[in-house]
Scaffold this motif. Structure first.
Motif: not given
Length: 179
Positions: A49-59, A112-116, A120-131
């Protein structure tokens, strides 16, 4: 007064059964009960949010670094190599680990993304930016579509319920435990 051998009421038994059912259901979805560190999540989102408020891109890189605690610098495509001898790496998803995507023609800097969560052994949930350009995507599904079930090729949920084309993955970078 304490009644020894008194039988719990039907309401008490129902409540206990519902609590146990809820607990067991949660364990079935995430057998390790691991969760993303909520303080890190709040910090990562505040930085976005800080970066977006400053007009910077989220990576993806600073977001993944802030959320996972894995302190690697450089483009996402460099993380796998830079993690060698500093962080454990492997092909099994773990909550809090970073999924390292290989660079492709359409994704030349990698991702890069973070597993949250692990479903199952074939499905995960991730949190990530700029996809999705300049956005953070929380709780998005990833399905392992690799021939050998080794997470080397995945499909990522771009919007809820919509999975895109397959993307190659290097593997998972695990945060150092306790430090």
């Amino acid at each position: 007064m304490r009644l020894v051998g008194a039988r719990p009421s039907a309401i008490t038994r129902t409540v206990v059964a519902l609590v146990l059912f809820g607990f067991l259901s949660a364990c079935a979805q995430n057998p390790t009960n691991d969760v993303i560190d909520q303080k890190r999540q709040a910090f990562a989102l505040t930085e976005v949010k800080r970066k977006q408020a400053q007009g910077h891109r989220v990576w993806c890189v600073p977001y993944a670094r802030n959320l996972s605690g894995i302190n690697i610098r450089g483009n996402a495509k460099e993380w796998w190599g830079k993690a060698h001898n500093t962080y454990e790496r492997g092909d099994e998803p773990v909550v809090g680990s970073v999924m390292s995507f290989r660079a492709t023609r359409g994704m030349s800097l990698g991702h890069v993304a973070v597993v949250s969560d692990i479903l199952t052994d074939r499905e995960v949930i991730i949190n990530h930016a700029n996809w999705n350009r300049n956005e953070v995507s929380l709780e998005m599904g990833v399905i392992d579509v690799s021939k050998n079930n080794d997470w080397s090729l995945v499909r990522v949920e771009s919007r809820p319920g919509q999975y895109g084309k397959p993307y190659p993955v290097n593997g998972f970078i695990y945060p150092n435990v306790g430090g």
